[in-house]
Design an enzyme around this catalytic site. Structure first.
Site, PDB file in Angstrom:
ATOM      1  N   TYR B 129       4.486  -9.513  -1.935  1.00 54.27           N
ATOM      2  CA  TYR B 129       3.089  -9.822  -2.189  1.00 54.27           C
ATOM      3  C   TYR B 129       2.530  -8.816  -3.189  1.00 54.27           C
ATOM      4  CZ  TYR B 129      -1.667 -11.347  -1.621  1.00 54.27           C
ATOM      5  OH  TYR B 129      -2.925 -11.865  -1.872  1.00 54.27           O
ATOM      6  N   GLN B 191      -2.836 -17.342   3.128  1.00 58.31           N
ATOM      7  CA  GLN B 191      -2.117 -18.607   2.890  1.00 58.31           C
ATOM      8  C   GLN B 191      -0.777 -18.368   2.190  1.00 58.31           C
ATOM      9  OE1 GLN B 191      -5.152 -17.801   1.800  1.00 58.31           O
ATOM     10  NE2 GLN B 191      -5.412 -18.240  -0.383  1.00 58.31           N
ATOM     11  N   ASN B 214      -5.053  -7.010   0.891  1.00 54.31           N
ATOM     12  CA  ASN B 214      -6.302  -6.725   1.601  1.00 54.31           C
ATOM     13  C   ASN B 214      -6.122  -6.990   3.099  1.00 54.31           C
ATOM     14  OD1 ASN B 214      -6.434  -9.482   1.984  1.00 54.31           O
ATOM     15  ND2 ASN B 214      -7.906  -9.815   0.321  1.00 54.31           N
ATOM     16  N   SER B 237      -4.986   5.129   1.301  1.00 51.98           N
ATOM     17  CA  SER B 237      -4.141   6.211   0.806  1.00 51.98           C
ATOM     18  C   SER B 237      -4.631   7.580   1.285  1.00 51.98           C
ATOM     19  CB  SER B 237      -4.133   6.178  -0.715  1.00 51.98           C
ATOM     20  OG  SER B 237      -3.117   7.019  -1.201  1.00 51.98           O
ATOM     21  N   GLN B 259      -5.811  11.127  -5.174  1.00 48.66           N
ATOM     22  CA  GLN B 259      -5.763  10.131  -4.091  1.00 48.66           C
ATOM     23  C   GLN B 259      -7.156   9.691  -3.653  1.00 48.66           C
ATOM     24  OE1 GLN B 259      -2.794   8.560  -3.346  1.00 48.66           O
ATOM     25  NE2 GLN B 259      -2.536   9.813  -5.177  1.00 48.66           N
ATOM     26  N   HIS B 262      -8.730   6.367  -4.961  1.00 46.90           N
ATOM     27  CA  HIS B 262      -8.227   5.018  -4.664  1.00 46.90           C
ATOM     28  C   HIS B 262      -9.320   4.101  -4.125  1.00 46.90           C
ATOM     29  CE1 HIS B 262      -4.042   4.681  -5.718  1.00 46.90           C
ATOM     30  NE2 HIS B 262      -3.778   5.874  -5.217  1.00 46.90           N
ATOM     31  N   GLU B 327       0.462  10.497   4.326  1.00 45.89           N
ATOM     32  CA  GLU B 327       1.277   9.678   3.420  1.00 45.89           C
ATOM     33  C   GLU B 327       1.919  10.574   2.344  1.00 45.89           C
ATOM     34  OE1 GLU B 327      -1.120   7.192   0.974  1.00 45.89           O
ATOM     35  OE2 GLU B 327       0.521   5.839   0.438  1.00 45.89           O
ATOM     36  N   HIS B 328       1.090  11.367   1.658  1.00 47.70           N
ATOM     37  CA  HIS B 328       1.588  12.316   0.663  1.00 47.70           C
ATOM     38  C   HIS B 328       1.320  13.728   1.144  1.00 47.70           C
ATOM     39  CE1 HIS B 328       0.173   8.714  -1.660  1.00 47.70           C
ATOM     40  NE2 HIS B 328       1.398   8.805  -2.136  1.00 47.70           N
ATOM     41  N   GLU B 415      26.344  -5.798  38.149  1.00 46.99           N
ATOM     42  CA  GLU B 415      25.090  -6.410  37.673  1.00 46.99           C
ATOM     43  C   GLU B 415      24.979  -7.868  38.117  1.00 46.99           C
ATOM     44  OE1 GLU B 415      24.456  -5.720  33.471  1.00 46.99           O
ATOM     45  OE2 GLU B 415      24.116  -3.574  33.775  1.00 46.99           O
ATOM     46  N   HIS B 420      30.263 -13.120  33.253  1.00 50.06           N
ATOM     47  CA  HIS B 420      30.700 -12.050  32.359  1.00 50.06           C
ATOM     48  C   HIS B 420      32.056 -11.513  32.834  1.00 50.06           C
ATOM     49  CE1 HIS B 420      26.562 -12.066  30.889  1.00 50.06           C
ATOM     50  NE2 HIS B 420      26.821 -11.109  30.023  1.00 50.06           N
TER      51      HIS B 420
END
Lengths: 429, 429
Positions: B129, B191, B214, B237, B259, B262, B327-328, B415, B420
């Site tokens: 995406y 969609q 988003n 971020s 950062q 953003h 994140e960073h 068991e 088995h």
């Protein structure tokens, strides 16, 4: 077992049928589960104790929710020494196999003064869910805990629902103890998952939750995903046997039933190029069913999701195996290794006529927690990978950055991120 | 920027504040998103075209939904050759770094006739995406597609919303083309995610969906998780700079702003042992803000989630960095490599005063898609690992199984899984 000619239409029908078992389809319970999760998140222990009373019938408090050393000692005295010895042998194999999965930090340095790499770190804490109820599955406890322990997770928190008497199954407890659980709490259901995801006064918050459970547990795991990590959401068990005319029909039939006995949604499928084998396996399976203790379940699951498919060619048979992407795949052909090269999608691949599926469930070493319901197209067996994470490592010398600084600035400017460009530029003013 | 003394209370307050940005908290939109997902799943193309008309204002049909070779050629003529050249240099670094992440199938054989291993297979198809809107982020296109291409994914399907004119941004298109997208469709929003997860007549179903978007895109990804795999759900971020008195305040301030620009939820935090540095960075940052094009966003995000924390010791500073799990993370200290050894949780670690964060966003090679909002405690950077999966391999000879068959049978019997046990037993009757 029914025998069906494999063609495009029958394949499409079976694929559609199998997907009906998808745990993602049980959205009817999502509201209830979300309510429990939200309530435990908001009210902590208070809500947790209430739900445990309501669903498990056990009176819990901060004083008795955690399993004590004395309870572990008591459990140890209750477990059959023969089972204990087998569990220890099995554990050795599981540990040895998972040790080989370990990943290591790496770096690549260049003489211009750059170092790039990845640092591998174990998760610091994980939660392992173990179902309660009448049956205990110690093998599942081993398979969920050992990879975490091998990865180096420091805090391995097991939860399992108590009986009405406030106790947990002794075999479960001993398996957890041997495998390396660092603490065990007597809670189950969606309320246990919520406690692990958000923490309560009694239950520590963890970074990831793994382990099988009923639909409430599965939906709760999906609900908390993102707040914590989770393993994949397990669906009903399944086996697909890919066989040619060289296969022993009695072995194939027995292996199909080994998965069909799990529950009424379990699926057992033989895809073969041999009509003769198909007919013999069908007869053998029907005969076995009459003499096995879980006959009622076997009859149901074979009727629901048991198929013997006869393919025109091994190529068609393999294509169908890849489309179904079975949790367990047995290859029982003249040359199973060559067939394996063509397998794209399967959780675990068992090769040759002595690699019966339960060998993997209990003993060989590879994990028996495997992607189900077609998710082997994108998920992997549970393993050490699930209990580590990586951090990128970036070092540039002044010389190395200077050589490329205008490139970076212009890329940032092209994205209109001027403060990004500025942070590089200030270093070469 | 505000300066705060780091102590238990201030740390707890900041951690609570940061978590308010959690994308998992936007449950208000979940109903709407689920409706769109269900509708596209049920009605396919028809619903997809309707939503594209409604949300993007573009008239799409099966004839023009897929980007053509002619459109790619047209886009190529519209892209600045300078940007194209930089993108190609950057791509080379990204590809080289990700090549080093490749994992290989392995096996371990023993002379008693056992073979155990793991087979590594690339996912056969993925969806990427890419957000639309006014700004194009070609770097993000490269970072999402190249790891899939390096992993060996055959079908890399990109989706991105069209403008009202039914066209997609030319820079986005060229980045996708260079990086190795095999097909591009002009659809966006929830969609688009639903189409990739379930397939429509025009859009192929894929095994995994990655890429930023988003809140509707993020919630749609969460809704289809399990039907397909997804990358982690990205939050706003963030950068955390860990610095001692040796750091250059001007560089640190510029990096914090890189950062913070953003969006208004972005977070920029300096944790330092030096009050002198704290004061200088605060003044430098305030001065920079006045002269940067994204001043309005910078002011908001610094007011919301910008902090300079002064710690009593580097140990306290490191503990806070691990608790925030940024994140960073930049380490700008006398000996950054030694500090790095103590870092448990971070998406990417930038070391030394020339390893400015945007170097990683655009150029060095490591992925800039990183875990946000504390999820670096359990998630990793996007990488080749995201586009492969593993299958266990199990082979036992008759001899090897015979040596352990009674152990397996007794474990299965314990068991109560008698079918088995039977599947092992029949082989030694």
């Amino acid at each position: 077992m029914r025998i069906i000619k494999l063609n495009e239409q029958s394949r499409a029908n079976i694929l559609a049928d199998l997907l009906k078992r998808d745990p993602n389809n049980y959205s009817a319970y999502e509201g209830t589960v979300q309510e429990i999760v939200d309530d435990v998140r908001a009210r902590g222990d208070e809500a947790l104790f209430e739900y445990t009373k309501k669903f498990d019938g056990a009176e819990l408090s901060a004083d008795n929710i955690r399993v004590t050393q004395a309870e572990i000692q008591e459990a140890l005295s209750q477990v059959d020494p023969g089972l204990l010895a087998v569990m220890k042998k099995s554990m050795k194999n599981i540990r040895e196999y998972h040790e080989k999965q370990k990943q290591y930090s790496w770096f690549d340095s260049k003489p211009n003064g750059t170092i790039l790499g990845q640092k591998v770190t174990a998760l610091s804490s994980v939660g392992v869910y173990v179902p309660g109820g009448k049956a205990a599955y110690p093998s599942s406890v081993l398979m969920n805990i050992i990879p975490a322990e091998v990865a180096g997770v420091e805090k391995i928190v097991m939860v399992t629902p108590p009986g009405k008497d406030g106790k947990v199954n002794p075999v479960t407890l001993i398996a957890a103890h041997l495998a390396g659980a660092t603490e065990v709490y007597k809670v189950g259901g969606a309320q246990a998952i919520a406690s692990l995801a958000f923490g309560t006064k009694s239950i520590p918050r963890v970074n990831k939750i793994v382990g099988p459970g009923n639909i409430f547990v599965a939906l709760a795991k999906k609900a908390v995903y993102g707040h914590v990590s989770i393993d994949s959401i397990a669906g009903p068990s399944e086996i697909l046997v890919l066989a040619d005319e060289t296969a022993n029909p009695r072995y194939v039939a027995a292996d199909l039933l080994s998965q069909a006995e799990h529950d009424e949604l379990a699926s057992a499928i033989l895809v073969t190029t041999s009509m003769e084998l198909a007919e013999k396996v069908s007869a053998e399976a029907d005969a076995f069913v009459q003499n096995l203790s879980r006959k009622a379940i076997l009859e149901k699951s074979l009727e629901n999701y048991g198929y013997i498919l006869v393919a025109d060619s091994m190529e068609d048979a393999i294509e169908t195996a890849n489309a179904i992407a079975s949790e367990h795949l047995e290859i029982v052909t003249k040359n199973p290794f060559e067939v394996m090269t063509k397998i794209q999608n399967a959780g675990a691949i068992f090769m040759g006529e002595y690699s019966s599926e339960p060998l993997g469930d209990y003993f060989a070493g590879p994990n028996h927690v495997l992607p189900t319901n077609g998710t082997a197209k994108f998920f992997s067996p549970l393993g050490v990978d699930d209990f580590i994470k990586k951090s990128s490592i970036i070092y540039y010398s002044r010389e190395a950055l200077e050589a490329v600084h205008t490139d970076i600035e212009s890329f940032a400017e092209a994205e209109h991120l001027t403060a990004h460009a500025n942070s590089i530029r200030v270093r070469f003013e």
